[in-house]
Scaffold this motif. Sequence first.
Motif, PDB file in Angstrom:
ATOM      1  N   GLY A  16       6.828   9.206   4.449  1.00 29.46           N
ATOM      2  CA  GLY A  16       7.281   8.270   5.457  1.00 29.46           C
ATOM      3  C   GLY A  16       6.583   8.491   6.785  1.00 29.46           C
TER       4      GLY A  16
ATOM      5  N   LEU B 100       1.573   4.651  -3.016  1.00 24.89           N
ATOM      6  CA  LEU B 100       1.465   6.091  -2.760  1.00 24.89           C
ATOM      7  C   LEU B 100       2.700   6.852  -3.225  1.00 24.89           C
ATOM      8  CD1 LEU B 100       0.136   5.878   0.925  1.00 24.89           C
ATOM      9  CD2 LEU B 100      -1.211   6.049  -1.184  1.00 24.89           C
ATOM     10  N   ASN B 101       3.690   6.160  -3.698  1.00 26.76           N
ATOM     11  CA  ASN B 101       4.988   6.795  -3.941  1.00 26.76           C
ATOM     12  C   ASN B 101       5.277   7.031  -5.413  1.00 26.76           C
ATOM     13  OD1 ASN B 101       7.140   7.971  -2.610  1.00 26.76           O
ATOM     14  ND2 ASN B 101       8.466   6.211  -2.903  1.00 26.76           N
TER      15      ASN B 101
ATOM     16  N   PRO C  29       8.094  16.769   2.508  1.00 25.96           N
ATOM     17  CA  PRO C  29       7.987  15.590   1.636  1.00 25.96           C
ATOM     18  C   PRO C  29       9.262  15.396   0.839  1.00 25.96           C
ATOM     19  CG  PRO C  29       6.042  16.988   1.462  1.00 25.96           C
ATOM     20  CD  PRO C  29       7.075  17.759   2.232  1.00 25.96           C
TER      21      PRO C  29
ATOM     22  N   HIS D 157       0.834  -1.211   0.000  1.00 22.17           N
ATOM     23  CA  HIS D 157       0.000   0.000   0.000  1.00 22.17           C
ATOM     24  C   HIS D 157       0.863   1.252   0.000  1.00 22.17           C
ATOM     25  CE1 HIS D 157      -3.252   2.754   0.849  1.00 22.17           C
ATOM     26  NE2 HIS D 157      -2.634   3.154   1.946  1.00 22.17           N
ATOM     27  N   VAL D 158       1.931   1.239   0.803  1.00 25.81           N
ATOM     28  CA  VAL D 158       2.836   2.397   0.845  1.00 25.81           C
ATOM     29  C   VAL D 158       3.461   2.643  -0.527  1.00 25.81           C
ATOM     30  CG1 VAL D 158       5.019   3.227   1.786  1.00 25.81           C
ATOM     31  CG2 VAL D 158       3.314   2.214   3.304  1.00 25.81           C
ATOM     32  N   SER D 159       3.861   1.576  -1.197  1.00 27.77           N
ATOM     33  CA  SER D 159       4.481   1.713  -2.514  1.00 27.77           C
ATOM     34  C   SER D 159       3.523   2.349  -3.514  1.00 27.77           C
ATOM     35  CB  SER D 159       4.932   0.342  -3.025  1.00 27.77           C
ATOM     36  OG  SER D 159       5.916  -0.213  -2.187  1.00 27.77           O
TER      37      SER D 159
ATOM     38  N   GLU E 282       8.051  15.718  -4.804  1.00 28.60           N
ATOM     39  CA  GLU E 282       6.796  16.309  -5.216  1.00 28.60           C
ATOM     40  C   GLU E 282       6.867  16.603  -6.700  1.00 28.60           C
ATOM     41  OE1 GLU E 282       7.650  21.025  -4.296  1.00 28.60           O
ATOM     42  OE2 GLU E 282       6.493  19.851  -2.873  1.00 28.60           O
TER      43      GLU E 282
ATOM     44  N   TYR F 256       2.109  15.438  -3.990  1.00 28.06           N
ATOM     45  CA  TYR F 256       3.188  15.083  -3.078  1.00 28.06           C
ATOM     46  C   TYR F 256       3.417  13.576  -3.052  1.00 28.06           C
ATOM     47  CZ  TYR F 256       2.898  19.823  -1.257  1.00 28.06           C
ATOM     48  OH  TYR F 256       2.906  21.182  -1.146  1.00 28.06           O
ATOM     49  N   GLY F 257       4.673  13.202  -2.852  1.00 29.70           N
ATOM     50  CA  GLY F 257       5.016  11.802  -2.680  1.00 29.70           C
ATOM     51  C   GLY F 257       4.920  11.401  -1.219  1.00 29.70           C
ATOM     52  N   TYR F 258       4.990  10.113  -0.984  1.00 32.81           N
ATOM     53  CA  TYR F 258       4.892   9.600   0.387  1.00 32.81           C
ATOM     54  C   TYR F 258       6.111  10.036   1.186  1.00 32.81           C
ATOM     55  CZ  TYR F 258       4.462   6.257   4.216  1.00 32.81           C
ATOM     56  OH  TYR F 258       4.360   5.671   5.448  1.00 32.81           O
TER      57      TYR F 258
END
Length: 337
Positions: free
Chosen positions: A312, A220-221, A321, A216-218, A324, A308-310
């Motif tokens: 952390g 968002l990136n 961030p 899931h985190v990936s 971006e 924006y990127g994830y």
Amino acid sequence: MAAKSRKSARRRRLALYLLTLAGVVFRSELAILLAAETAYLLLQHRVSLRYEIIPAGLAGLAIGLLATVSVDSFFWQRFPLWPELAGFYYNTIQGHSSAWGVSPPSFYFTNAIPRLLLNPLSYLLCIPLALLNHRTRQTSTAVLLPLLAFVAAYSALPHKEWRFVLYVVPPLTAVAAAGAAWLWTRRAKSLLHRLAALALVASVLASAAASLALLHVSSLNYPGAHALARLHLLADTSDNTSPINVYLGNLACQTGVTRFLQADGWVYDKTDDKAQLLHPAFWERFDYALVERPEKAIGKWEVLETVYGYAGVGLTSKSTPPSEAASAKHGDDDGKG
């Protein structure tokens, strides 16, 4: 016995052929893994140079070159083009890969591989057990030694990424599985064995949950991909007489922008030459720019949206961030794009 020997020889030839083919077509670093595996087989007198290595290598090289040069030369309109050779020459021989970051020699062993395996018991418990058990020691050693040689050789390059050694995960998992099987079959022997088996099961479940969370985190990136998708929705397409020109910045290209996302009737430019980027005339031909720092785009620009990127997980209430991508619209003095 002779039939079994012939079957083993065919399997070795097939393995060497597939490794050669994959290295020629997909990833050039597989040549180091192929060299390590071949050298180990030769030292163990388990492979014939004349009847296995040379035929498999020549077949993989010929078929791989025919496939990659013909297909990639057509799509890139450059002939002859062997992408993996060009990438190897640019990144390794010319040393440009260091521009993307430098890591210490121990990075793969202390950082990348433990993260790839994810389950700490796989390398702290299961792999050592597979090496200590006399029934699995020989096979496990034959699997591990070429892999360790491959990772050690690749550690000499300054720039390191986990994807360069991703190929070691399946064989390392296989060795860990041998150790886990030995432990599981002896779970009833003592309380210690039973507790170790329960810990092993719990670690597998925890690793599965962590994998789902990281998946899931990936997702968002990829701010570059999301920004380009938003730009396609926000852009003014009322004028159909001329194509829409878009500049794609370096960070956007690294975080999800691909040819699959490009729209018909749009012209995309990925120029990263610093000299050209300093000329105002370069920017005048673009209608939109997908860049991480809009203020670096020369001329009059209006920021349409920022993605924006994830960033952390942290304990502070505010954080910057790491990445971006901003969609910027180019306008003239009258405010028209």
